[in-house]
Design an enzyme around this catalytic site. Sequence first.
Site, mmCIF file in Angstrom:
data_model
loop_
_atom_site.group_PDB
_atom_site.id
_atom_site.type_symbol
_atom_site.label_atom_id
_atom_site.label_comp_id
_atom_site.label_asym_id
_atom_site.label_seq_id
_atom_site.Cartn_x
_atom_site.Cartn_y
_atom_site.Cartn_z
ATOM 1 N N MET A 151 -8.207 8.916 8.840
ATOM 2 C CA MET A 151 -8.734 9.443 7.573
ATOM 3 C C MET A 151 -9.588 10.686 7.852
ATOM 4 O O MET A 151 -9.848 11.024 8.994
ATOM 5 C CB MET A 151 -9.567 8.394 6.831
ATOM 6 C CG MET A 151 -8.778 7.130 6.573
ATOM 7 S SD MET A 151 -9.655 5.935 5.569
ATOM 8 C CE MET A 151 -10.458 4.971 6.831
ATOM 9 N N LYS A 159 -3.825 3.383 -3.494
ATOM 10 C CA LYS A 159 -4.784 3.980 -2.577
ATOM 11 C C LYS A 159 -4.257 5.210 -1.896
ATOM 12 O O LYS A 159 -4.309 5.338 -0.688
ATOM 13 C CB LYS A 159 -5.258 2.984 -1.533
ATOM 14 C CG LYS A 159 -6.190 1.977 -2.138
ATOM 15 C CD LYS A 159 -7.349 1.729 -1.236
ATOM 16 C CE LYS A 159 -8.198 0.643 -1.837
ATOM 17 N NZ LYS A 159 -8.950 -0.076 -0.853
ATOM 18 N N ASP A 175 0.804 -1.223 0.000
ATOM 19 C CA ASP A 175 0.000 0.000 0.000
ATOM 20 C C ASP A 175 0.823 1.252 0.000
ATOM 21 O O ASP A 175 1.989 1.230 0.365
ATOM 22 C CB ASP A 175 -0.751 0.042 1.337
ATOM 23 C CG ASP A 175 -2.137 -0.487 1.191
ATOM 24 O OD1 ASP A 175 -2.601 -0.518 0.070
ATOM 25 O OD2 ASP A 175 -2.726 -0.858 2.211
HETATM 26 N N1 SAH Z 1 -4.564 0.269 8.961
HETATM 27 C C1 SAH Z 1 -4.039 1.594 9.144
HETATM 28 C C2 SAH Z 1 -5.060 2.644 8.826
HETATM 29 C C3 SAH Z 1 -5.506 2.650 7.400
HETATM 30 S S1 SAH Z 1 -6.640 3.904 7.026
HETATM 31 C C4 SAH Z 1 -3.513 1.720 10.570
HETATM 32 O O1 SAH Z 1 -3.737 0.852 11.384
HETATM 33 O O2 SAH Z 1 -2.814 2.694 10.844
HETATM 34 C C5 SAH Z 1 -5.577 5.181 6.478
HETATM 35 C C6 SAH Z 1 -5.472 6.260 7.503
HETATM 36 O O3 SAH Z 1 -4.592 5.870 8.525
HETATM 37 C C7 SAH Z 1 -4.896 7.561 7.006
HETATM 38 O O4 SAH Z 1 -5.855 8.335 6.352
HETATM 39 C C8 SAH Z 1 -4.443 8.188 8.282
HETATM 40 O O5 SAH Z 1 -5.525 8.721 8.990
HETATM 41 C C9 SAH Z 1 -3.964 6.995 9.051
HETATM 42 N N2 SAH Z 1 -2.495 6.785 8.956
HETATM 43 C C10 SAH Z 1 -1.874 5.667 8.598
HETATM 44 N N3 SAH Z 1 -0.534 5.812 8.696
HETATM 45 C C11 SAH Z 1 -0.329 7.055 9.136
HETATM 46 C C12 SAH Z 1 0.822 7.805 9.461
HETATM 47 N N4 SAH Z 1 2.059 7.313 9.347
HETATM 48 N N5 SAH Z 1 0.660 9.058 9.912
HETATM 49 C C13 SAH Z 1 -0.549 9.578 10.061
HETATM 50 N N6 SAH Z 1 -1.687 8.932 9.750
HETATM 51 C C14 SAH Z 1 -1.572 7.674 9.311
#
Ligand code: SAH
Length: 510
Positions: free
Chosen positions: A177, A62, A40
């Site tokens: 998000m 994505k 991803d």
């Molecule tokens: N499965 C992921 C989330 C996926 S949805 C998890 O557990 O982190 C995608 C969202 O995750 C993004 O829009 C943001 O809100 C958040 N996100 C994921 N990685 C991030 C990062 N390094 N810094 C800030 N937000 C992050």
Amino acid sequence: MAETTKKGKCFLVGAGPGDLGLVTLRAKECIEQAEVIVYDYLCNPEMLRWAQESAELIFAGKKAGAHTLTQDEINALLLEKTREGKQVVRLKGGDPFVFGRGGEEAEALAAAKVPFIVVPGITSAIAGPAYAGIPVTHRGQNSHVIFFTGHEDPEKSASSIDFAALAKLGGTQVMLMGVERIEAITREMRANGMREDLPVALIRWATTGRQETLVGNLSNIAQRVTEQEFTAPAVAVFGDVVAMRQELNWFEDRPLSGKRIVVTRTRAQAGVLSEQLRTLGADVIELPTIRIEPPSDLRAFAELVQDAHGYDWIIFTSPNGVTAFFDLFYKLYDDAREIGPARIAAIGPATAQRVREFRLHVDLQPEEFVAESIVREFRKEGGVENLRILLARAEQARDLLPKELTALGAIVDEGFAYRTVPETRDDFGARRRLLEEGADLITFTSSSTVENFLALGLPWPINMKVASIGPITSKTARERGLEIAVEARRHDIPGLVEAIRKFFGNKAVE
Ligand code: SAH
């Protein structure tokens, strides 16, 4: 073994929030063993370096608005590859089951009776606040945490976020998000009775060198997001715990925090410099300019390696030459003693170090790669007349060393151990990042890194300064029209890192 009898398996693996140190041991093992990796946009691409050279890497995309594969296509791809009997790793940012549609992927696999395994990861919902100095729970402040998504299925007509319930529950609320929708979300929260002055923090690119945090409250955060052009991906934290950041902000406060630095060495050599800069807080872009490849005539080199015991001396001129030599040597022999009576000369400390890593002593170590100095060292050893010398080096080497040694009576065989070629691939998106985001500084650790970088012909990012490891490298850079902002006093990696740290403000090292 027939391909078809091999049992495929799909691993739904959490890649953690970005910091490579926050990947689980199991996840790393999965990446190392994978035959196919579907990854991803939020996975740190650096971890793909753990994959086997032969692994098929598929970007599933994505980035908001720029879907590469649809969810159905991803599901179909996982099924197809696993059914081919492959070890398939589906690598997802954070934890695979936290707002990442990992649940849907698992359902598709389960429905098709395809074996799968889930490897949880550290979610950005926890790691983001932690790296911003915000404990998601704190005794006396809150007794529960809520995770919710601000970005819902666009096909749903009405919002399913129950803002009235959120307002009533209080506690710490972490939103994934939806930064783009922060205005509407905070408006709804306020309309449902949440405090105007409730502290809010947004953490973007959490746990990486480009982490940034924006703090405000429910009534002004949306405006700040617009003003600061604060963009996704970000985690939002709503709650009184946000205030604790004032005391606990440990990550963004390091000497090189907020500085983007380019490291231009080869992939294999970049590690130490990148690591030291990252530890100081820098956002490092590793941009290899050259790649080491086997020599054009590997067989000829292998024959020389096989006869290594027949030489009086083996001379190495670079760490790459040492590695290429011993990789072959240990393919041919399983006993280090097969090197026989040959003595070893290594030019420069890094070359000598590489020899020692293969558990062999260095008999002669001329410091400088200048023919006279090497010849002088050999004289001290009694000269080279009638001695058989194997010189293991790069194919493109163009110096006079073999001639000089021959002139002194040595019988020299040149072995081309490897060749360097321009790095044309951008597997990990480093070039794209440099072009899109620019950089504060570029590091050059040798004249060849300067030349190889310029040979790529990339546009020079505005305001990118140059740091050089020493006067020889600086001279090459100046000759090529660059201005040197930083030059190391001690001409090694720690010396360069120290000079960079001083350049960016002399903050004390913790
Ligand atoms: N499965 C992921 C989330 C996926 S949805 C998890 O557990 O982190 C995608 C969202 O995750 C993004 O829009 C943001 O809100 C958040 N996100 C994921 N990685 C991030 C990062 N390094 N810094 C800030 N937000 C992050």
